[in-house]
Design an enzyme around this catalytic site. Structure first.
Site, PDB file in Angstrom:
ATOM      1  N   THR A  14       0.832  -1.217   0.000  1.00 58.89           N
ATOM      2  CA  THR A  14       0.000   0.000   0.000  1.00 58.89           C
ATOM      3  C   THR A  14       0.854   1.249   0.000  1.00 58.89           C
ATOM      4  O   THR A  14       0.455   2.285  -0.530  1.00 58.89           O
ATOM      5  CB  THR A  14      -0.934  -0.035   1.234  1.00 58.89           C
ATOM      6  N   ASP A  95       0.203  -6.638   4.749  1.00 61.67           N
ATOM      7  CA  ASP A  95      -0.569  -7.866   5.006  1.00 61.67           C
ATOM      8  C   ASP A  95       0.306  -9.063   5.368  1.00 61.67           C
ATOM      9  O   ASP A  95      -0.122  -9.936   6.125  1.00 61.67           O
ATOM     10  CB  ASP A  95      -1.451  -8.199   3.792  1.00 61.67           C
TER      11      ASP A  95
HETATM   12  C1  SIN Z   1      -1.017  -3.036   2.729  1.00 54.93           C
HETATM   13  O1  SIN Z   1       0.114  -2.849   2.340  1.00 54.93           O
HETATM   14  O2  SIN Z   1      -1.441  -2.410   3.740  1.00 54.93           O
HETATM   15  C2  SIN Z   1      -1.996  -3.992   2.103  1.00 54.93           C
HETATM   16  C3  SIN Z   1      -1.578  -4.511   0.798  1.00 54.93           C
HETATM   17  C4  SIN Z   1      -0.338  -5.322   0.859  1.00 54.93           C
HETATM   18  O3  SIN Z   1      -0.078  -6.002   1.851  1.00 54.93           O
HETATM   19  O4  SIN Z   1       0.416  -5.302  -0.131  1.00 54.93           O
END
Ligand code: SIN
Length: 324
Positions: A14, A95
């Site tokens: 993200t 994640d």
């Molecule tokens: C995030 O980074 O918060 C969710 C998406 C991911 O883990 O790449």
């Protein structure tokens, strides 16, 4: 001022997410923005360290693989060995961030700071948290001595050890905590404040090497009311190990005990962990079963895989769970 050299390895997430509008905080594509663009959003980095960015991969961390972990660990170890690098920052999706952090914590042998960070809001968001997280992660990576704590997770002003840090929130910016052990420290106004050190073996103390290629196959089985013997039997085909996410103090329904014992009798190693988020699992070991101590199931899986990769015995593996 003696400027430190911090090497940034970007993996996506993200923090590198792009949405169609600044108000869209959850509907975005993770791993869409290049590290150079992320760096240009934080011009203040120039005052902290000489930074160099490399894009290792650019993905949603749901798609992280064990093969990429091996590649990342080799990259980190190679860069950490360079005289012209003082610290390393890895940008990563949140994640699976805690899994990658723990894998590196066990396999990368270095005294230099290795910091992993991410973001809960995409790079395009109103009030994106990525730039501040990146700035703070670089501050910690540029801090002499920060490597003594092993791999660190820096998110939203908190510093967690890779041993205890895990994601605690689906969307809010305060998303990482260190189980009941709390955090190692805080970052305030760009200055890291350390309060405690993890005692479990990590990085330069670890006996585990970066695995050559693939890791032994270990599955995670989550216990619940109504689980069936049939499902468990289907899940445990062709495995080297099982992480049992048990009830309470690592227990499982009585009626699946015989299936697990059968698997254990064929050499499959079964680690008892708990779906409870605090405390330790210290009972139920022996005859193929191992107590998972206070590791989260997804981290216990990594320790079991690395132990199996070394061809260790049940006793040796149990010992690993006491000291790592
Ligand atoms: C995030 O980074 O918060 C969710 C998406 C991911 O883990 O790449």
């Amino acid at each position: 001022m003696n400027m430190k050299n911090v090497y940034i390895i970007a993996c996506g997430g993200t923090i590198a997410g792009r949405a169609d509008s600044a108000s869209n905080l959850t509907g975005y594509t993770a791993g869409a923005v290049h590290i150079n663009e992320l760096l240009s959003a934080v011009p203040e980095l120039d005052k902290v360290a000489r930074v160099h960015g490399e894009q290792l991969c650019n993905l949603d961390s749901s798609d992280m693989t064990e093969a990429l972990w091996v590649k990342l660990a080799k990259t980190v170890e190679g860069i950490a060995a360079r005289d012209d690098v003082d610290g390393i920052v890895i940008t990563h999706g949140t994640d699976t961030l805690e899994e990658t952090a723990y894998f590196l914590n066990l396999t990368v042998h270095t005294h230099k700071p290795v910091i992993i960070t991410g973001a809960m809001r995409p790079a395009t968001a109103l009030s994106a948290d990525g730039p501040l997280n990146l700035w703070e992660a670089v501050q910690v990576a540029a801090t002499p001595g920060a490597g003594q704590y092993g791999v660190l997770i820096v998110m939203n002003g908190t510093i967690c050890s890779a041993r205890f840090g895990y994601k605690t929130d689906t969307t809010h910016v305060q998303a990482f905590h260190g189980r009941q052990m709390g955090v190692v420290g805080f970052v305030q106004n760009g200055i890291p404040y350390f309060y405690q050190a993890p005692l479990r073996c990590h990085t330069f103390q670890s006996k585990f090497d970066i695995p050559a290629e693939t890791l032994p196959h270990v599955a995670i089985i989550y216990c619940h009311v109504g689980m069936t013997e049939k499902t468990v039997r289907a899940l445990i085909q062709d495995l080297s190990g099982i992480i049992l996410v048990g009830l309470g103090h690592g227990k499982n329904p009585n009626y699946i005990e015989s299936v697990l014992k059968e698997a254990a009798s064929t050499g499959v190693k079964i680690v008892r962990t708990s779906r409870v988020l605090g405390g330790i699992v210290s009972e139920g070991g022996g005859q193929g079963f191992i107590c998972g101590d206070s590791l989260m199931p997804q981290q216990a899986k990594i320790l079991l895989q690395l132990s199996l990769d070394k061809g260790e015995t049940e006793e040796e593996i149990q010992h690993n769970f006491r000291i790592y």
